[in-house]
Design an enzyme around this catalytic site. Structure first.
Site, PDB file in Angstrom:
ATOM      1  N   SER A   1       4.152  -5.952  -3.443  1.00  0.00           N
ATOM      2  CA  SER A   1       4.837  -5.836  -2.164  1.00  0.00           C
ATOM      3  C   SER A   1       6.313  -6.205  -2.329  1.00  0.00           C
ATOM      4  O   SER A   1       7.016  -5.612  -3.144  1.00  0.00           O
ATOM      5  CB  SER A   1       4.148  -6.704  -1.113  1.00  0.00           C
ATOM      6  OG  SER A   1       4.660  -6.456   0.172  1.00  0.00           O
TER       7      SER A   1
ATOM      8  N   HIS B   1      -2.977  -2.737   2.007  1.00  0.00           N
ATOM      9  CA  HIS B   1      -1.821  -3.453   1.485  1.00  0.00           C
ATOM     10  C   HIS B   1      -2.224  -4.699   0.701  1.00  0.00           C
ATOM     11  O   HIS B   1      -1.626  -4.997  -0.331  1.00  0.00           O
ATOM     12  CB  HIS B   1      -0.880  -3.849   2.625  1.00  0.00           C
ATOM     13  CG  HIS B   1       0.437  -4.375   2.138  1.00  0.00           C
ATOM     14  ND1 HIS B   1       1.385  -3.570   1.550  1.00  0.00           N
ATOM     15  CD2 HIS B   1       0.957  -5.629   2.121  1.00  0.00           C
ATOM     16  CE1 HIS B   1       2.436  -4.289   1.200  1.00  0.00           C
ATOM     17  NE2 HIS B   1       2.202  -5.547   1.534  1.00  0.00           N
TER      18      HIS B   1
ATOM     19  N   ASP C   1      -2.647   1.888   2.579  1.00  0.00           N
ATOM     20  CA  ASP C   1      -1.738   0.783   2.899  1.00  0.00           C
ATOM     21  C   ASP C   1      -1.286   0.913   4.345  1.00  0.00           C
ATOM     22  O   ASP C   1      -0.680   1.915   4.740  1.00  0.00           O
ATOM     23  CB  ASP C   1      -0.535   0.819   1.956  1.00  0.00           C
ATOM     24  CG  ASP C   1       0.308  -0.444   2.024  1.00  0.00           C
ATOM     25  OD1 ASP C   1       0.399  -1.040   3.110  1.00  0.00           O
ATOM     26  OD2 ASP C   1       0.868  -0.828   0.984  1.00  0.00           O
TER      27      ASP C   1
END
Length: 373
Positions: free
Chosen positions: A171, A275, A244
């Protein structure tokens, strides 16, 4: 003669809606600008993340805890996890682990354990400023300094300085990794990215749709779409969750398209990856294993690749019943291997499902993988 009364004759209900919408929008703009760092870097979530940080020994790994001092005087907590045999540690790759925007480095130790046990890598990880037990407050400029501080430490380390370095970011950690490698490419042999965004202004509308017209106020930029173009001699592994819900999957695909590296691009997508749980998907560690074997590890000890990076003898990962994890699954939608079961449980930063089955960021729950029969 009086001036005309400039007044809009709007229905009461429409005026009410416009007033509420205007107040909400204005409040959102103020929130985005004034509280931006608190929104982007929720270092206090999950609860207790600033006080409780798991240690590698909890997962059977020997380690040294270092306090690194940045050039702007911030003290960072870092774990240095070396292979137990010094000669082996000098030959194996070193993973520089950059975590996502919630939690601390302790939450990522289950994944670090896979690098350490399965692939015999050294692992270096830190809690960014303002995270875990590190000092300071997080922001883009500060996190870039933090990552550089960790790299500088590794480059001076008597054992790690000669090892192939691989940056691994999840991320926002992917944005940190891209930035660091783009500024220090000669130091790196590899880059692995999971669910990373093009830039902060481009991801905000998907996370907070009501602020999509106020992204010009975003002062945390993380322009990964620009920085990745400066990486031209480093092989890149893209680990993308197709479901995601925070970072649109198109961002990862676009990063791959924008990359101009001549050393190879590897794309691994996971049909059910969201995610926070892409790292739990079948085939995730298989993709990493293939990437490390193909692009980082070489057959002949001591040889150098065409790009000049040091290489090591390839060592096949060995499993034990206690350490076995994902061995097979899907990479690019194709089955790889025969066994389709996962067999370990870990504590990972993950989403807490709502009534619609969607997961959201900034919480920790127990994640279980299926066990072999």
């Amino acid at each position: 003669m009086t001036e005309p009364d400039l007044k809009l004759n709007l229905p009461n209900w429409l005026g009410y809606i416009m007033t509420i919408t205007g107040v909400t929008g204005f409040a959102g703009v103020i929130l985005l600008y004034a509280c931006q760092c608190k929104l982007i870097y929720p270092a206090n979530y999950p609860e207790g993340s600033r006080e409780e940080v798991a240690v590698p020994s909890d997962y059977g790994m020997n380690y040294i805890e270092e306090t690194l001092r940045t050039r702007d005087g911030v003290h960072l907590k870092s774990y240095i996890i070396l292979q137990p045999n010094e000669d082996e540690a000098k030959r194996r790759p070193t993973i520089l682990y950059f975590h996502a925007n919630a939690g601390n480095m302790g939450h990522r130790l289950p994944i670090a354990k896979q690098f350490y046990n399965r692939y015999k890598c050294n692992v270096v990880m830190l809690s960014y400023r303002g995270y875990g037990k590190s000092d300071g407050s997080p922001n883009e400029k500060g996190l870039k300094i933090d990552s550089q501080t960790m790299l500088d430490y590794v480059r001076e380390h008597p054992i790690l300085r000669t090892t192939p370095l691989v940056a691994y970011g999840q991320s926002i950690g992917g944005a940190v990794a891209i930035d660091l490698v783009s500024r220090n490419e000669d130091s790196f042999s590899g880059l692995m990215l999971e669910n990373t965004f093009l830039s902060m202004p481009k991801v905000i509308p998907h996370v907070m749709p009501f602020l999509k017209y106020a992204t010009f106020l975003c002062h945390q930029h993380w322009y990964s779409e620009k920085a990745i173009k400066n990486i031209v001699n480093t092989p890149i592994l893209f680990l993308a969750g197709a479901k995601d819900e925070l970072v649109p999957p198109s961002h990862m695909l676009r990063l791959k398209e924008l990359s101009e590296t001549r050393a190879g691009k590897v794309w691994a997508s996971f049909p059910n990856g969201m995610h926070n749980n892409t790292c739990m998907q079948p085939g995730y560690f298989t993709a990493i294993q293939n990437y490390l074997s193909t692009h980082i590890l070489k057959e002949e000890l001591g040889e150098r690749s065409g790009t000049g990076y040091p290489t090591t003898q390839q060592v096949e990962p060995k499993e034990t019943e206690d350490e076995a994890t994902v061995e097979a699954g899907y990479v690019d939608g194709q089955i790889v291997g025969e066994d389709k079961e996962n067999n370990q449980s870990y504590q990972l930063v993950s989403g807490l499902a709502d009534e619609k089955g969607q997961t959201h960021n900034f919480t920790v729950k127990e994640v279980y993988l299926d066990k072999d029969d």
